[in-house]
Design an enzyme around this catalytic site. Sequence first.
Site, PDB file in Angstrom:
ATOM      1  CD  GLU A   1      -4.630   3.655   3.066  1.00 24.15           C
ATOM      2  OE1 GLU A   1      -3.621   3.057   3.456  1.00 24.15           O
ATOM      3  OE2 GLU A   1      -5.466   3.148   2.303  1.00 24.15           O
ATOM      4  N   GLY A   2      -1.976   7.623   6.035  1.00 22.49           N
ATOM      5  CA  GLY A   2      -0.727   8.198   6.530  1.00 22.49           C
ATOM      6  C   GLY A   2      -0.961   9.520   7.217  1.00 22.49           C
TER       7      GLY A   2
END
Length: 682
Positions: free
Chosen positions: A552-553
Site C-alpha cells: 500500500e502506497g
Amino acid sequence: MSVDGWNTVLVLGGTRSGKSEFAESLVGDAATVRYVATSANADPEDAEWAARLAAHRERRPGSWTTDETADDPRRLADVIAAAGPNETLLVDDLGGWVTVLLDPAHQPADDVATIAELAAAVRDSEARIVLVSPEVGLSLVPTTPLGRAFTDALGAANRAVADACDAVVLVVAGQPAWLKPAAATRPASVPAQAGPAPAARPTNQVTLARTSELEAPLPDVLTPTLPATPGDTNGTAWAAPTMALPMVATGLVIQPGMELPMPDEYAGPQAGDRLATLDVPGAGLGVLERVVGFAAATQGTPTPTPWTTVRVLLLHGDHQGGAAAGTVAGESARRARQARAGRGALARLAAESGASLQVVDTPSSAPMEHEPALHHAAVESSLRYGWRLAEEAADAGVQLLVLGACGAGTEAAAAAVLAATAGAEPPAVLGRVVTASGEIDDAAWMTRCAAVRDALHRTRRSPRDAKDVLAELGGGDIAVATGVLLGATARRVPVLLDGPVGLAAGMISRDLAGQARHWCLLADHGGHPAVRLAADVLGLTPLLDLRLDLGEGANALTALPLLRSVLALAAALPVHPRLGGGDEDEPDFTEPEPAGPGPTTSEPDFTEPEPAGPGPTTSEPDFTEPEPAGPGPTTTEPDFTEPEPARPEPTTTGPDFTEPEPAGPGPTTTEAAADPSGWRAG
C-alpha cells in the site's frame, strides 16, 4: 526515552481516581503487555476485595500475560531488569508491593535497600514500563504504627521510582496532571482516561474545543533521495528527517453530519470541455480524462497543473487475533523501519517522484473476534491524530496526499468494516493469503474468515454508526486513516488511495462527512476484492487495471508519474487550429514548390506545382483554367478553357484551381490573342 516522549512512567492517584484505567490506556497500543500483579491473593472471606481483583482481570485483553510477584517482593526488580527493549510491562501497583514487603512473613527485611534496587532496575531498563502507585500522602497521618510504616515506605518508594522514571502523572478524579516532564512535552496520543467517548456538540459544523490534553508530536517527515549508483561518487545518501512537526493544544469534535467543503462543481466540467478543443493527434486521453477533471475540481481551475508537492503517509498498526493469520511476526514493523531509514520499494519510489514520506505508528488493535478492536477514547484520539496529520501537510504546502498502510491483519479488518457498512460477505471480500514463498495458504484464509464472522456475530446488536464500527472492528490504522481523509477534505487537499485500509476509511468517512469521498482518487484496484467493492460503493472508478501488488502506497506512487504527465500535457497543449488555435509563426500546411520560376503572390492559400517553362507574373491569381492549343478567346472569367501548349500563359485573374497545360503554345494575355511563339510581347 522512547520516540513518543517517555519510556518509563509512574502513574499516581488516590483510591478510585482512575489511575489504573489511565495506566492501561498508556499501553493500549502495544502488541503484547506483561501485567505484573504485586498484590497478594484475596482472602476467600473478603468478597469485596476479590471482586476488585476480578474486575482488574476482566479489563485485561486476551493478548496480555500476567506475572505474579506477591510471593517474593524482591522479584519485582528482577522482572524489570530482565525485560527486553521490545517488551511492555504494566506494574499494578506499588501499594500492594509495599504491603507484601512489610508483611511479617518477609521480615526482617531491608526495606530501603529493596526500594533502591527497584528504582535502579527501573532506571536501567530498556523496556517500556508503566508503574501504578497510590498517593496516600494527602490524607491524615495514620494513627497506628503499621499504618505509619506503610505510609513512610510507600512515600519512599514513590519518590525513588518517580526520580528513576522519564515521566510522572497524577490522576485526580479521572483527570491526568503531568508532573514530569512539563505538560508542554507530554505525549497526547495517549487518551486521558479509558471510558465513554465525549458527547457530540449539537451542531453540524466542525468545531474546535480547548482541552487540557495536549497532542503528541507528529512523526518526522522524511524526504527520500535516490541512492548513489555503484561507482557514482557524486550520489547522495538518504536524507535524514527534515523536520519535527509542532504540537497543538486544541482538540477536534469529530461527529456525523460535518459540513466540509466540496470540490469546484464547475471547474471539472469546464476542464472536460477544454480537453475537447485541444490539438491532440489521436482520440484524446481516454479514461485518464477523469484525472484532469478531478484535478480541475480540486484545484478550482479548468486548467489544472501537475501535483508538484506530494506526501506519502504510511500508517503502521497491527491487528491481533485471527485477522493476522498467515502473516510473519514482526514483518510489518520491519517494513516500517525500512521506510523510516529510506530503504525499500516505497522509499525508492518516493525518491523517484520527489515525494516526502511520513511513517505513522497507529494504536495496535485487539482481536476483534473476542473484544472491541479499540476503546472509544482511543478512537476519538486516533481520529483527531489523523486530522492533524492532514492539517500539517496542508500547512507545509502539500498538494496531494498518498495514503498507504502496512500492518498484520489489515485486510481482515477492512473486510469486517465492509461487511458492517456495505453488507458484504466476508469470504467475498477477503483476498487469498499468499505466503512469503509465494504459496497460497487456504488454512490462514479460513482463519481470517472465521475471525471476521465471529466479530460480526459478537457485534450483531451493536450500533453501526461510524465510531462504533471503528471501535468494534476497524482498529487504530483505519481510525487514523479516517481522520486523515476528513482533515484533508477540510483543507481541500486531494488524497490518492491505495489498498484496503484507505478504502475502508473512505467507507467510514462518508458517514461522518459525505464530502470526503469527492476528494479521493483511486489509481489501481490491485485486484483486491475489498478495494473493488468499496470503490464501487463510493463511486470511485480505478483509473488503471495493472493489478500492482507492491504494498500500500507503493502502488499509487508507481502510477503517479503517469497522472502527472497527463496533467502536464493537458495544461500545455494548444487549441486546435480549426477552433482558433495554431502557431502564428508558421503556416499550417505548405505544398512543395516546383523547380522553375513561378508566381510571386503575397498570400496564397494553396500552390500547385508549376511547369518548367517561364510563366505569368500576375500578383494574385486564384485559379487558371487550361487553355486550347491554338489562339482562343480572351474573356476574363471563362467557365472552361481547353488545354494549352507547353509554354503556358495565365488567362484569368481569379480562378481557384489550375489545370495542367498542353505541350503546344497558347495565348499570352487576357486582352488579345496569344502569339504563336508563346512568349510575352515586348
